[in-house]
Motif scaffolding. Structure first.
Motif, short mmCIF file in Angstrom:
data_model
loop_
_atom_site.label_atom_id
_atom_site.label_comp_id
_atom_site.label_asym_id
_atom_site.label_seq_id
_atom_site.Cartn_x
_atom_site.Cartn_y
_atom_site.Cartn_z
N THR A 65 -40.32 32.14 -14.13
CA THR A 65 -40.56 33.58 -14.02
C THR A 65 -39.91 34.28 -15.22
OG1 THR A 65 -38.46 34.07 -12.88
CG2 THR A 65 -40.32 33.50 -11.47
N GLY A 66 -40.20 35.56 -15.35
CA GLY A 66 -39.56 36.36 -16.39
C GLY A 66 -38.08 36.54 -16.10
N ILE A 70 -34.81 35.29 -18.66
CA ILE A 70 -33.64 36.03 -19.16
C ILE A 70 -32.37 35.25 -18.81
CG2 ILE A 70 -32.33 38.20 -19.09
CD1 ILE A 70 -34.99 39.54 -18.06
N THR A 91 -34.56 50.11 -16.52
CA THR A 91 -35.32 48.86 -16.61
C THR A 91 -35.68 48.40 -15.22
OG1 THR A 91 -35.37 46.61 -17.53
CG2 THR A 91 -33.28 47.33 -16.57
N ALA A 94 -35.15 43.14 -12.44
CA ALA A 94 -35.05 41.73 -12.85
C ALA A 94 -34.09 41.54 -14.01
CB ALA A 94 -36.43 41.19 -13.23
N THR A 95 -34.06 42.50 -14.94
CA THR A 95 -33.15 42.38 -16.09
C THR A 95 -31.72 42.25 -15.60
OG1 THR A 95 -34.64 44.02 -17.12
CG2 THR A 95 -32.67 43.39 -18.36
N VAL A 137 -34.51 46.14 -23.72
CA VAL A 137 -35.79 45.95 -23.01
C VAL A 137 -36.89 46.71 -23.76
CG1 VAL A 137 -36.99 46.26 -20.81
CG2 VAL A 137 -34.52 45.82 -20.83
N ASP A 163 -35.54 41.48 -23.82
CA ASP A 163 -36.38 41.42 -22.62
C ASP A 163 -37.76 41.91 -23.05
OD1 ASP A 163 -37.83 41.83 -20.33
OD2 ASP A 163 -36.14 42.58 -19.14
N GLN A 166 -42.55 43.04 -21.02
CA GLN A 166 -43.67 43.99 -21.05
C GLN A 166 -44.25 44.11 -22.45
OE1 GLN A 166 -42.43 47.73 -19.26
NE2 GLN A 166 -41.75 46.75 -17.38
N SER A 187 -42.44 37.56 -19.31
CA SER A 187 -42.94 37.33 -17.95
C SER A 187 -44.45 37.20 -18.02
CB SER A 187 -42.59 38.52 -17.06
OG SER A 187 -43.39 38.52 -15.89
N LYS A 192 -49.20 41.58 -16.21
CA LYS A 192 -48.68 41.78 -17.56
C LYS A 192 -49.83 41.70 -18.59
CE LYS A 192 -44.20 41.94 -16.67
NZ LYS A 192 -43.95 42.85 -15.53
N GLY A 200 -44.90 33.11 -13.81
CA GLY A 200 -44.65 32.30 -15.00
C GLY A 200 -43.74 33.07 -15.95
N TYR A 315 -39.40 53.59 -13.50
CA TYR A 315 -39.12 53.18 -12.12
C TYR A 315 -38.52 54.36 -11.40
CZ TYR A 315 -40.33 48.79 -14.10
OH TYR A 315 -41.04 47.81 -14.74
C1 LIG Z 1 -38.74 44.58 -18.01
C2 LIG Z 1 -38.94 43.38 -17.12
N1 LIG Z 1 -38.02 42.41 -17.12
C3 LIG Z 1 -38.16 41.31 -16.36
C4 LIG Z 1 -39.24 41.14 -15.53
C5 LIG Z 1 -39.27 39.95 -14.64
O1 LIG Z 1 -40.40 39.18 -14.72
P1 LIG Z 1 -40.89 38.31 -13.45
O2 LIG Z 1 -41.51 39.25 -12.49
O3 LIG Z 1 -41.86 37.36 -14.06
O4 LIG Z 1 -39.69 37.63 -12.91
C6 LIG Z 1 -40.26 42.12 -15.52
C7 LIG Z 1 -41.49 42.01 -14.74
O5 LIG Z 1 -41.67 41.82 -13.63
C8 LIG Z 1 -40.08 43.28 -16.31
O6 LIG Z 1 -41.00 44.26 -16.30
#
Ligand SMILES: Cc1ncc(COP(=O)(O)O)c(C=O)c1O
Length: 368
Positions: A65-66, A70, A91, A94-95, A137, A163, A166, A187, A192, A200, A315
């Motif tokens: 995953t994204g 990170i 952000t 997830a970051t 990011v 990051d 996007q 990600s 995306k 992925g 967000y």
């Molecule tokens: C800025 C950012 N960072 C991290 C992620 C994490 O990616 P994932 O959803 O593939 O874990 C996303 C997207 O979902 C994101 O938009």
């Protein structure tokens, strides 16, 4: 001119993209079934090779995953417990979760209100003796001021993990986002700009040692089967996703160009009615999201919904004010630019296959 008919405009339309690619995707999936090739293997290696070349990095390491990208990027550079990592408050969560998953402590900073990008002056002010890394990011698809971030990092001996979740294919002064920092994370979440048909992610880096560590980290820390040299995890890019992403990658630049054309069309129709996004000098924004600002955001969103136009807010709650982040000590008022934007931003429909009729309909609806 009064609008008499309504039209449904989705926020993203994945079916439109997949309709055109379906025969190729079906061939790839059936090839995998024939070969029984499901974990890592040749498809993942080929896609890693293609993606590294596309970004302009020496290595690409496919992960689950994204978020995991990170985390693995940070751990690949030895960042963990006791280390502080500076990242913007505006952000996706997830970051922050990735920094925590690596065992480090996120330290939030504010954004530049003109671009939604991390404010380099705020980074400088947040550096302490425990700071080890910065995770800027490339929010909404616009690369941050990487020269400024890299200069601060050099001054304080910090690692920069972009990051780029996007920002697949976006450019900063001619270089792809993801090729400038010490590492970058992508990600492939389906919506995306380059999306899989499931989860992925990918790490890119040109550091040989860190890349080797990341390859171990994603696969149980094993160099040879059942021999584990470091404490790893299981976060491998799925072979099926790699096969699909390899079909899509050669189309990415054309899809991004279409998004930029749509952004131009939105701007021409909306700039006198709402605040439209600004693109910084020297960067190529790929408009993963098209984010406008207005004082009457909630009313506008409700009105668009009534007209069958889907929108989003990216967000609504800044990271430092999320309940899950309470232990980090965030309080309202800490990051004024981020908090003001969270009350005003609205993401309009944006995807490569958006038609001119749909753009006109959305723009007329916003203006009305
Ligand atoms: C800025 C950012 N960072 C991290 C992620 C994490 O990616 P994932 O959803 O593939 O874990 C996303 C997207 O979902 C994101 O938009």
């Amino acid at each position: 001119m009064a609008m008499t008919t309504t039209m449904k405009v989705p926020f993203v339309d994945l079916q439109a993209q997949h309709a055109a690619l379906r025969p190729e995707i079906e061939r790839a999936v059936s090839g995998l079934l024939d070969r029984g090739d499901f974990i890592l293997g040749a498809e993942v290696e080929r896609f890693e090779h293609d993606y590294a070349a596309f970004i302009g990095a020496k290595h690409a390491i496919g992960v689950g995953t994204g978020l995991s990208a990170i985390e693995i990027a940070l751990r690949g550079f030895g960042i963990g417990a006791g280390d502080e990592v500076i990242t913007p408050a505006n952000t996706f969560i997830a970051t922050v979760l990735a920094i925590l998953a690596a065992g480090a402590t996120p330290v939030f900073v504010d954004m530049d209100p003109a671009t939604y990008s991390i404010d380099p002056r705020a980074i400088d002010a947040a550096v302490t003796s425990r700071t080890r890394a910065i995770v800027p990011v490339h929010l909404y698809g616009q690369p941050v001021d990487l020269d400024a971030v890299m200069a601060i990092a050099a001054r304080h001996h910090l690692i920069v993990v972009e990051d780029a979740a996007q920002a697949h294919g976006a450019r900063y002064k001619g270089r792809r986002a993801g090729s400038v920092g010490h590492a970058a994370a992508f990600s492939f979440y389906p919506s995306k700009n380059l999306g899989a048909i499931g989860d992925g992610g990918m790490v890119t880096t040109s550091d040989d040692g860190a890349a080797a560590r990341m390859r171990l980290l994603r696969n149980y820390g094993q160099r040879v089967k059942y021999h584990h040299s470091i404490v790893g995890t299981n976060s491998r890019l799925d072979t099926l996703q790699a096969a699909v992403l390899r079909i899509k990658l050669p189309r990415l630049d054309a899809w991004n160009a279409a998004r930029r054309r749509h952004a131009d069309a939105y701007r021409a129709r909306l700039q006198d009615a709402v605040q439209t996004p600004a693109t910084a000098a020297g960067v190529e924004h790929i408009f993963h999201l098209y984010v406008i600002e207005t004082d009457r955001r909630d009313a506008l969103q409700a009105r668009l919904k009534a007209m069958q136009i889907d929108t989003g807010i990216h967000y609504p709650v800044p990271a430092h004010l999320q309940e899950a982040c309470a232990p980090l000590g965030g309080r309202p008022g800490m990051f004024p630019a981020t908090e003001a934007a969270a009350r005003r931003i609205l993401s309009l429909p944006m995807f490569a296959e958006l038609s001119e009729r749909q753009i006109d309909y959305v723009a007329d609806a916003v203006r009305s």
